[in-house]
Scaffold this active site. Sequence first.
Site, PDB file in Angstrom:
ATOM      1  N   ASN A  35       0.902  -1.250  -0.201  1.00  0.00           N
ATOM      2  CA  ASN A  35       0.223  -0.067  -0.005  1.00  0.00           C
ATOM      3  C   ASN A  35       0.853   1.122  -0.193  1.00  0.00           C
ATOM      4  O   ASN A  35       1.499   1.302   1.001  1.00  0.00           O
ATOM      5  CB  ASN A  35      -1.115  -0.068   1.220  1.00  0.00           C
ATOM      6  CG  ASN A  35      -1.722   1.177   1.470  1.00  0.00           C
ATOM      7  OD1 ASN A  35      -1.859   1.796   0.420  1.00  0.00           O
ATOM      8  ND2 ASN A  35      -2.131   1.391   2.519  1.00  0.00           N
ATOM      9  N   TRP A  36       1.093   1.893  -0.988  1.00  0.00           N
ATOM     10  CA  TRP A  36       1.882   2.871  -1.400  1.00  0.00           C
ATOM     11  C   TRP A  36       1.429   4.304  -0.712  1.00  0.00           C
ATOM     12  O   TRP A  36       1.706   5.143  -0.605  1.00  0.00           O
ATOM     13  CB  TRP A  36       2.118   2.994  -3.013  1.00  0.00           C
ATOM     14  CG  TRP A  36       3.510   2.417  -3.509  1.00  0.00           C
ATOM     15  CD1 TRP A  36       3.854   1.400  -2.595  1.00  0.00           C
ATOM     16  CD2 TRP A  36       3.848   2.177  -4.695  1.00  0.00           C
ATOM     17  NE1 TRP A  36       4.721   0.747  -3.412  1.00  0.00           N
ATOM     18  CE2 TRP A  36       4.695   1.347  -4.734  1.00  0.00           C
ATOM     19  CE3 TRP A  36       3.403   3.019  -5.773  1.00  0.00           C
ATOM     20  CZ2 TRP A  36       5.481   0.917  -5.646  1.00  0.00           C
ATOM     21  CZ3 TRP A  36       4.298   2.670  -6.891  1.00  0.00           C
ATOM     22  CH2 TRP A  36       5.126   1.885  -7.150  1.00  0.00           C
ATOM     23  N   LYS A  37       0.202   4.134  -0.335  1.00  0.00           N
ATOM     24  CA  LYS A  37      -0.609   5.369   0.197  1.00  0.00           C
ATOM     25  C   LYS A  37      -0.228   6.596  -0.519  1.00  0.00           C
ATOM     26  O   LYS A  37      -0.419   6.572  -1.783  1.00  0.00           O
ATOM     27  CB  LYS A  37       0.023   5.610   1.756  1.00  0.00           C
ATOM     28  CG  LYS A  37      -0.268   4.261   2.529  1.00  0.00           C
ATOM     29  CD  LYS A  37       0.028   4.674   3.796  1.00  0.00           C
ATOM     30  CE  LYS A  37      -0.256   3.143   4.822  1.00  0.00           C
ATOM     31  NZ  LYS A  37      -0.057   3.398   6.231  1.00  0.00           N
ATOM     32  N   GLU A  48      -6.992   4.783   7.902  1.00  0.00           N
ATOM     33  CA  GLU A  48      -6.686   6.294   7.522  1.00  0.00           C
ATOM     34  C   GLU A  48      -7.840   6.996   6.961  1.00  0.00           C
ATOM     35  O   GLU A  48      -8.408   8.361   7.004  1.00  0.00           O
ATOM     36  CB  GLU A  48      -5.262   6.461   6.935  1.00  0.00           C
ATOM     37  CG  GLU A  48      -4.157   6.107   7.442  1.00  0.00           C
ATOM     38  CD  GLU A  48      -2.758   5.737   6.680  1.00  0.00           C
ATOM     39  OE1 GLU A  48      -1.795   5.324   7.374  1.00  0.00           O
ATOM     40  OE2 GLU A  48      -3.058   5.690   5.508  1.00  0.00           O
ATOM     41  N   SER A  60       3.230  -2.183  10.307  1.00  0.00           N
ATOM     42  CA  SER A  60       4.686  -2.259  10.573  1.00  0.00           C
ATOM     43  C   SER A  60       5.180  -3.628  10.016  1.00  0.00           C
ATOM     44  O   SER A  60       6.212  -4.173  10.812  1.00  0.00           O
ATOM     45  CB  SER A  60       5.191  -1.760  12.049  1.00  0.00           C
ATOM     46  OG  SER A  60       4.784  -0.683  12.639  1.00  0.00           O
ATOM     47  N   GLU A  89      -5.441  -5.033  10.664  1.00  0.00           N
ATOM     48  CA  GLU A  89      -4.372  -4.052  10.808  1.00  0.00           C
ATOM     49  C   GLU A  89      -4.659  -3.293  12.337  1.00  0.00           C
ATOM     50  O   GLU A  89      -5.644  -2.430  12.178  1.00  0.00           O
ATOM     51  CB  GLU A  89      -4.595  -2.779   9.769  1.00  0.00           C
ATOM     52  CG  GLU A  89      -4.043  -3.515   8.247  1.00  0.00           C
ATOM     53  CD  GLU A  89      -3.297  -2.400   7.594  1.00  0.00           C
ATOM     54  OE1 GLU A  89      -2.427  -2.213   7.043  1.00  0.00           O
ATOM     55  OE2 GLU A  89      -4.127  -1.359   7.270  1.00  0.00           O
ATOM     56  N   GLY A 140       2.496   2.309  11.115  1.00  0.00           N
ATOM     57  CA  GLY A 140       3.238   3.168  10.771  1.00  0.00           C
ATOM     58  C   GLY A 140       4.038   3.587  12.065  1.00  0.00           C
ATOM     59  O   GLY A 140       4.526   4.665  12.221  1.00  0.00           O
ATOM     60  N   HIS A 198      -9.440   1.253   4.994  1.00  0.00           N
ATOM     61  CA  HIS A 198      -8.231   1.393   5.652  1.00  0.00           C
ATOM     62  C   HIS A 198      -8.514   2.527   6.992  1.00  0.00           C
ATOM     63  O   HIS A 198      -9.406   3.232   6.648  1.00  0.00           O
ATOM     64  CB  HIS A 198      -7.080   2.110   4.793  1.00  0.00           C
ATOM     65  CG  HIS A 198      -5.760   1.893   5.524  1.00  0.00           C
ATOM     66  ND1 HIS A 198      -5.335   2.763   6.472  1.00  0.00           N
ATOM     67  CD2 HIS A 198      -5.007   1.187   5.242  1.00  0.00           C
ATOM     68  CE1 HIS A 198      -4.105   2.474   6.524  1.00  0.00           C
ATOM     69  NE2 HIS A 198      -3.741   1.275   6.046  1.00  0.00           N
ATOM     70  N   GLY A 253       2.935  -1.401   4.418  1.00  0.00           N
ATOM     71  CA  GLY A 253       2.929   0.148   4.077  1.00  0.00           C
ATOM     72  C   GLY A 253       4.399   0.663   3.756  1.00  0.00           C
ATOM     73  O   GLY A 253       4.752   0.303   2.631  1.00  0.00           O
ATOM     74  N   GLY A 254       5.142   1.382   4.543  1.00  0.00           N
ATOM     75  CA  GLY A 254       6.297   1.855   4.264  1.00  0.00           C
ATOM     76  C   GLY A 254       7.330   1.199   3.536  1.00  0.00           C
ATOM     77  O   GLY A 254       7.912   1.407   2.867  1.00  0.00           O
TER      78      GLY A 254
END
Length: 241
Positions: free
Chosen positions: A9-11, A98, A204, A165, A171, A96, A225-226
């Site tokens: 997920n590149w957000k 967010e 994470s 999640e 994150g 999600h 994610g990251g």
Amino acid sequence: MRKIVIAGNWKMYKTQKESSEFLQGFMPQLEKTPANREVVLCVPFTDLSVMSTSLHGSRIQLGAQNVHWEDNGAYTGEISGGMLTELGIRYVIIGHSERRQYFGETDETVNQRLKAAQRHGLIPILCVGETKQQRDKGETESIISNQLAKDLVEVDEQNLVIAYEPIWAIGTGDTCESTEANRVIGLIRSQLKVADVPIQYGGSVKSNNIDEIMAQPEIDGALVGGASLEADSFGRIVNYH
């Protein structure tokens, strides 16, 4: 046999140029990835067209990060299922944390988006999870159970991926213990009508903990994610041992 789905997920990261540069470093690493692992990249809307062209004929499936429940209309800033399928999109992240936290998503709108995605032949990745405060109060099970009950009304579980999640682990660098993630995912599975729905862990996920996460029997993949933004890092994740 449940499918293994590893999704990045590149957000709100990466321009078209940056996404193309990523693929140059990432694609060669898939040569050693087992065939039974579905590799998905969920990229920003502006990257979808160029990525669709670049990934044509490859083993990487392309995903979006949201979809609207209507096929068209006066919904400024939204994207319909038909707009996604035209580009060969296969997956879409829905619900999600967010989106729920910052953009007012509710279980009701999540449910509408899930049904719209399936109506267009997209596979939704439904995200559920609890906050740190809810976990500390011992509400994890009830919160997730409530989310599932509302989100999955009239949703086809045969065409679905779920991502657990824990919001407190997204994150933050705090990863839910793999055995605890396995326990919660087992509880999620017990509420489903279809036994072989792939259920991912997200929060994470990194190259140094993916092996432990994927060793758990209830976990069928990861929503990353990251760590999915860097080719070597994500390559190590999709090629977990």
